[in-house]
Design an enzyme around this catalytic site. Structure first.
Site, short mmCIF file in Angstrom:
data_model
loop_
_atom_site.label_atom_id
_atom_site.label_comp_id
_atom_site.label_asym_id
_atom_site.label_seq_id
_atom_site.Cartn_x
_atom_site.Cartn_y
_atom_site.Cartn_z
N LYS A 52 -2.46 7.00 1.36
CA LYS A 52 -2.19 7.24 2.78
C LYS A 52 -1.08 8.28 2.84
O LYS A 52 0.10 7.97 2.98
CB LYS A 52 -1.81 5.93 3.48
CG LYS A 52 -2.08 5.98 4.98
CD LYS A 52 -2.13 4.60 5.57
CE LYS A 52 -2.02 4.65 7.09
NZ LYS A 52 -3.05 5.41 7.78
N GLU A 81 -15.90 6.72 6.00
CA GLU A 81 -15.11 6.02 7.03
C GLU A 81 -15.02 6.93 8.23
O GLU A 81 -15.63 8.00 8.26
CB GLU A 81 -13.71 5.68 6.49
CG GLU A 81 -12.91 6.92 6.04
CD GLU A 81 -11.51 6.58 5.53
OE1 GLU A 81 -11.01 5.49 5.78
OE2 GLU A 81 -10.92 7.47 4.89
N ARG A 102 0.84 -1.21 0.00
CA ARG A 102 0.00 0.00 0.00
C ARG A 102 0.87 1.26 0.00
O ARG A 102 0.55 2.25 -0.66
CB ARG A 102 -0.94 -0.02 1.22
CG ARG A 102 -1.95 1.12 1.19
CD ARG A 102 -3.01 0.98 2.27
NE ARG A 102 -2.46 1.11 3.61
CZ ARG A 102 -3.17 0.94 4.72
NH1 ARG A 102 -4.45 0.61 4.65
NH2 ARG A 102 -2.61 1.09 5.91
N1 PMP Z 1 -9.05 5.02 7.43
C1 PMP Z 1 -8.12 5.95 7.70
C2 PMP Z 1 -8.37 7.36 7.32
C3 PMP Z 1 -6.93 5.58 8.34
O1 PMP Z 1 -5.99 6.50 8.62
C4 PMP Z 1 -6.73 4.23 8.71
C5 PMP Z 1 -5.45 3.81 9.38
N2 PMP Z 1 -5.32 4.34 10.65
C6 PMP Z 1 -7.74 3.32 8.42
C7 PMP Z 1 -8.88 3.73 7.76
C8 PMP Z 1 -7.59 1.86 8.79
O2 PMP Z 1 -6.62 1.26 7.95
P1 PMP Z 1 -5.68 0.08 8.46
O3 PMP Z 1 -6.57 -1.02 8.89
O4 PMP Z 1 -4.88 -0.28 7.26
O5 PMP Z 1 -4.87 0.62 9.56
#
Ligand code: PMP
Length: 288
Positions: free
Chosen positions: A149, A182, A50
């Site tokens: 990200k 989200e 990622r």
């Molecule tokens: N959404 C956002 C905006 C995030 O920053 C994160 C990670 N903290 C997630 C979802 C969850 O992703 P992951 O399970 O890969 O940590």
């Protein structure tokens, strides 16, 4: 604490980058948050993939191979004698001019911090979080794709501030069409009439690694899982709700916008998924 900085392990007091770095001046860079469980780095390859995709999306060319990054992550954990914890891997665009032009930045910077994180209290995990929909919308994918990200988290920070000011620890963010995207640092799921639902990535969600793990667990348990656009009404009337994230892991949600979810306590399906999640994380990963 020891920090990995551009190929060296240094003391945290020496872990410094320039004030002219575009990561600082413009939030121009990418990062990953990764978990270490019992001396194994969880889903390291998925995180590094990622990271590569985030870097590619913002045209940030880096000299590090996946293998080098993988070794650097493990080295940082070992340097801190860490058994379990949270790893933050950051790549910035590096130093350029005071203008925006990223092509004047020729030396991207890499640093890795390995420590601990605790986003929510034990009580929150036991009783569930109360969350709230905030006015700040998730950035439109045509402006800044939420799948990247990047170091530019101001959108999420504004939403987080709105939630905290309203007495909640996490914010539910909608996309510009009003569908659920989200939370500020977590993906969201609901359970309704035997099926799990989560918003699709195109609705403005990060393709969370924990989200994928939970989807796999649900498939193993023969719980139908559907990615589809979700409204606030869907979440208000859900039987169960929970959030997923590397730092948060899986946490129940028992109230949204002052509406109790289900009977206001963490639901059976959520508790079952949390249990399975802990089994999964304790039984796999890249050994230090
Ligand atoms: N959404 C956002 C905006 C995030 O920053 C994160 C990670 N903290 C997630 C979802 C969850 O992703 P992951 O399970 O890969 O940590």
């Amino acid at each position: 604490m020891k920090v990995y900085l551009n190929g060296k392990i240094v003391d945290e007091s020496e872990a410094k980058i320039s004030v002219f770095d575009h990561g600082l001046l413009y939030g121009d860079g990418v990062f990953e948050g990764i978990r270490l469980y019992d001396k194994c780095v969880f889903k390291l390859d998925e995180h590094l993939e990622r990271l590569e995709q985030s870097a590619k999306a913002i045209l940030l060319k880096t000299p590090w191979s996946r293998e080098e990054l993988s070794k650097a992550v493990c080295e940082t954990c070992r340097a801190n004698d860490l058994t379990s914890g949270y790893i933050r891997l950051v790549i910035t665009r590096g130093v350029g001019s005071l203008g925006l032009n990223p092509y004047l930045c020729n030396d991207p910077q890499l640093f890795i911090i390995a420590g601990n994180i605790k986003l929510y209290s034990d009580e929150d995990y036991r009783n569930g979080l109360k969350i709230i929909t905030v006015p700040t919308r998730r950035s439109n994918p045509s402006a800044l794709p939420p799948s990247v990200k990047s170091l530019n988290y101001l959108n999420n920070i504004l939403a987080k501030v709105e939630a905290i000011n309203a007495g909640c620890m996490e914010a539910l963010m909608l996309n510009d069409q009003g569908y659920i995207a989200e939370c500020t640092g977590d993906n969201v799921f609901i359970y309704q009439k035997g099926t799990l639902y989560t918003p699709p990535v195109y609705a403005g969600a990060l393709n969370g690694i924990t989200r994928q793990v939970v989807i796999e667990i649900a498939k193993d348990k023969n719980i139908p899982i559907i990615e589809r656009e979700m409204t606030r009404y869907d979440i208000w009337t859900a039987e169960e709700c929970f959030l997923t994230g590397t730092a948060a892991e899986v946490i129940p949600v028992t109230a949204v916008d002052s509406r109790e979810i289900g009977s206001g306590i963490p639901g059976e399906v959520t508790l079952g998924l949390i249990k399975s999640f802990h089994n999964v994380v304790n039984n796999q990963g890249t050994m230090l």
